[in-house]
Every structure is written in C-alpha cells, then in structure tokens.
Design an enzyme around this catalytic site. Structure first.
Site, PDB file in Angstrom:
ATOM      1  N   CYS A 120       0.757  -0.500  -0.191  1.00 12.49           N
ATOM      2  CA  CYS A 120      -0.492   0.026  -0.167  1.00 12.49           C
ATOM      3  C   CYS A 120       0.925   1.377   0.060  1.00 12.49           C
ATOM      4  CB  CYS A 120      -1.283  -0.284   1.439  1.00 12.49           C
ATOM      5  SG  CYS A 120      -2.055  -1.400   1.397  1.00 12.49           S
ATOM      6  N   HIS A 180      -2.908   7.171   2.665  1.00 14.30           N
ATOM      7  CA  HIS A 180      -3.746   6.099   1.950  1.00 14.30           C
ATOM      8  C   HIS A 180      -4.723   5.984   2.915  1.00 14.30           C
ATOM      9  CE1 HIS A 180      -3.690   2.009   1.193  1.00 14.30           C
ATOM     10  NE2 HIS A 180      -3.394   1.474   2.415  1.00 14.30           N
ATOM     11  N   ASN A 191     -10.419   0.166   0.582  1.00  8.94           N
ATOM     12  CA  ASN A 191      -8.679   0.059   0.404  1.00  8.94           C
ATOM     13  C   ASN A 191      -8.394  -0.249  -0.925  1.00  8.94           C
ATOM     14  OD1 ASN A 191      -6.120  -0.443   0.058  1.00  8.94           O
ATOM     15  ND2 ASN A 191      -6.228  -1.508   2.842  1.00  8.94           N
TER      16      ASN A 191
END
Ligand code: UT7
Length: 319
Positions: free
Chosen positions: A113, A246, A276
């Site tokens: 990520c 993020h 996500n």
C-alpha cells in the site's frame, strides 16, 4: 530541477458493490459494522480477466491526456503493484506495450500500500538527477484476486482500481521532499504468504492481517513520516493545504490528521467509495480532488502510504 505533476488520471472497474451486496453474496457481515469500523460503503471489483495492467492502461491514458503528453514521449514508466498480471514480465512492461511506448525504462515497485508513494519517490530521483524528463507513475491493483471471501475480517476492506500521474522535469516546483522507510521485522502482520513453486501454490495465497497491529503501526508511522517530510522541506504541517493519506480506514485517516493538527476539511477521503485499493488508493484520491476542483495549482499536498512489509512513506509536493 523539480519533478512536477503534469497530469493525473484514474480508473475504477465496473459498478460500485455495496456492503449490503457483500452480505447478500454470503459474507457474514453488515453495512453497519463495516461503516462504523472502516468508513467503507462501496468498493469496485474487477471482472474475471481484467488485470492490473488493463486498469493501469485506462488510468494512464487519462493521465497522459490531462498532461498533454504522448505515450511515446515517456522515458520512465513505474508501476506500483502487489497484484501483477504475471510473475514476469513486469506489469510496467505490459503497460508499456499497451501504450505503444518503446524505449522507456520500465519496472515495477513492490511496497504494497506504500507502493505509489515509493514509486513517486524513485521517479523524483531520476528526474532530479537529469537522466529522465517524463515519467509515468502508476498504482494498480486487483486485490479481489488475493482475498479469502470466507474471511470477513479482511475481504470487506479491499477493492480494485488504478491511478496514474505524469511527472515532468520543470523549473517550477513540484515534489519538494520525500521520505520512505521499511521495517521487515513486521512482515507477518500483513502478508500473502504463498508462492507458486513447481507448478503448485505453496503456503497461503490469500491476504492475512492482524488488523489491530496494523492499525496501531499505521497511525504512528503516518504521523512520523509526514513530520519528517515537512522537516525535509523546511515547512510546518500547517503549511500543508491537502493531506492525502492511504485510503484504508477512516479511523486511521482521522487519527493521523488529528495528530498532525490538520483539520478533516483539508483531508481528501475516498475510502468510502472504493475501500482499500492498496497502491492505487493515493492516486485515486488525488485524481478525485483535482477533478472536483478542490486541489488547485500552487497548493501544497502531502501524499502518504503505509502497507505490508512493513513499508511507509510520504511525498510533499507543490501542485
Ligand atoms: O493498508 C493497510 C491495510 N489494513 C488496514 O487498514 C487495517 C487496519 N485495521 C483495521 O482497520 C481494524 O483493525 C479492522 C477494521 C480490520 C477491524 O476492526 P477492529 O475494531 O480492530 O475489530 P476486531 O478485529 O477487534 O473485531 C471485533 C469484532 C470481532 O467479533 P468478536 O470476536 O468481538 O465477537 C470480529 O469477529 O468484529 C468482528 N468482525 C466482523 N463483524 C462483522 C470482524 N470482521 C467483521 C465483519 N463484519 N466484516
């Protein structure tokens, strides 16, 4: 010489899939649980056969168009992904082939990520050195392929998508400072601990996560690295016009912003719409806030990533 964002684009596959729809498909969950714990309302799931390079291509075409740059002008292509089309060649080379570019340096970055922020960091170094002039930096993921749909603690959290930026060498500021780190001793708290070996999958091919450990780690390092990045640029966190962390969990985003003293009105949040999307989440949010007019030229933007490895990083730029 700075690396300056010339254009941004993104792509989400298909229609949004709601929390209720996941429950209807058999996941033992509720909209109330997912929204309260994560802020996620919908995610996009790629159809079978749609790959990271397919979505990277769509996002890249939009970024190139908004930059007014042709694919054959690129001399650097970096794709951040943990869900590549193949073991090899790299997704960056597959994307390059689809774009019709020949000759640019092309490679993947694997930092889960944090991948997009890592890739921007790398591209910045190439452009600042003078060796490269026009870079395409992409985050693209099909995390739906590595989810265990019987594990409700993880499968509701992730989605698919891609985002891309075109960076150009410029005397006008651009990327002001970067910071990136990793701590491999934390490799077990978020991982897909499997591989293909002798024609068989060995280990576990699905995403596994210690959610609470990840949560605590993420809030700490997202604060630390944003401070470090501001220090590197000689700026205060109050100088940041837009924080784009993020997009994993609204509670992580809110805790980070609070620690940094940045009001939520200056934070871009898209996790509710696409969950996500790992390396794609930061450029997806960046593109959304540019397209809807919130982010204006000249403003200072802090991009932040955190993910498996464990890895984390930040990029402070003037748009
Ligand atoms: O890029 C980084 C990616 N990772 C992350 O961002 C994850 C960071 N961590 C988190 O966001 C949170 O830890 C989670 C959202 C994953 C979990 O939230 P939590 O508040 O830490 O919940 P928990 O794991 O302590 O679980 C609480 C309860 C459990 O039930 P019991 O044992 O208390 O009866 C779980 O079984 O919630 C249950 N649960 C669910 N219930 C409905 C777990 N997942 C679900 C679900 N639907 N999807």
């Amino acid at each position: 010489m700075f690396a300056r964002i010339a254009g941004v684009g993104s792509y989400l596959p298909g229609l949004p899939v709601s929390n209720d729809e996941l429950a209807r498909r058999g996941v033992d969950t509720t909209d109330e649980w997912i929204v309260t714990r994560t802020g996620i309302r919908t995610r996009h799931l790629a159809e079978a056969g749609t790959t990271s390079s397919d979505m990277a291509f769509e996002a890249s075409c939009r970024a190139l168009e908004s930059a007014g740059v042709k694919a054959d002008e690129l001399d650097l292509i970096i794709v951040a992904t943990s869900t590549p089309d193949y073991i090899f060649p790299s997704t960056a080379c597959l994307l390059q082939g689809k774009l019709g570019n020949v000759g640019a340096m092309a490679f993947d970055v694997q930092a889960v990520c944090s991948g997009f922020v890592y890739a921007l960091n790398v591209a910045d170094k190439y452009i600042r050195s003078g060796s490269h002039k026009k870079a395409l930096v992409v985050g693209a993921e099909v995390f739906s392929r590595i989810l265990d749909w019987k594990d409700r603690t993880t499968c509701v959290l992730f989605g698919d998508g891609a985002g891309a930026v075109v960076l150009e060498a410029s005397e006008t500021p651009g990327i002001l400072a970067t910071a990136a780190h990793a701590d491999g001793s934390q490799n077990g708290i978020l991982s897909v601990p499997g591989q293909v070996c002798g024609g068989q999958v060995t280990g576990d091919p699905f995403l596994r996560m210690d959610g609470q450990a990840v949560f605590k780690f993420a809030v700490r390092v997202l604060f630390d690295v944003a401070k470090e990045c501001c220090d590197n640029a000689g700026l205060a966190t109050s100088d940041v016009d837009w924080l784009i962390p993020h997009q994993a969990n609204i509670r992580i985003i809110e805790s980070t912003a609070k620690k940094l003293g940045i009001p939520m009105s200056n934070v871009v949040v898209t996790v509710d719409q696409h969950g996500n999307t790992s390396a794609a989440s930061v450029p997806l949010a960046l593109d959304a806030a540019i397209r809807d007019g919130r982010i204006q030229r000249g403003q200072k933007i802090m991009l932040e990533g955190v993910g498996g490895g464990f890895t984390w990083g930040a990029v402070l730029l003037q748009f």
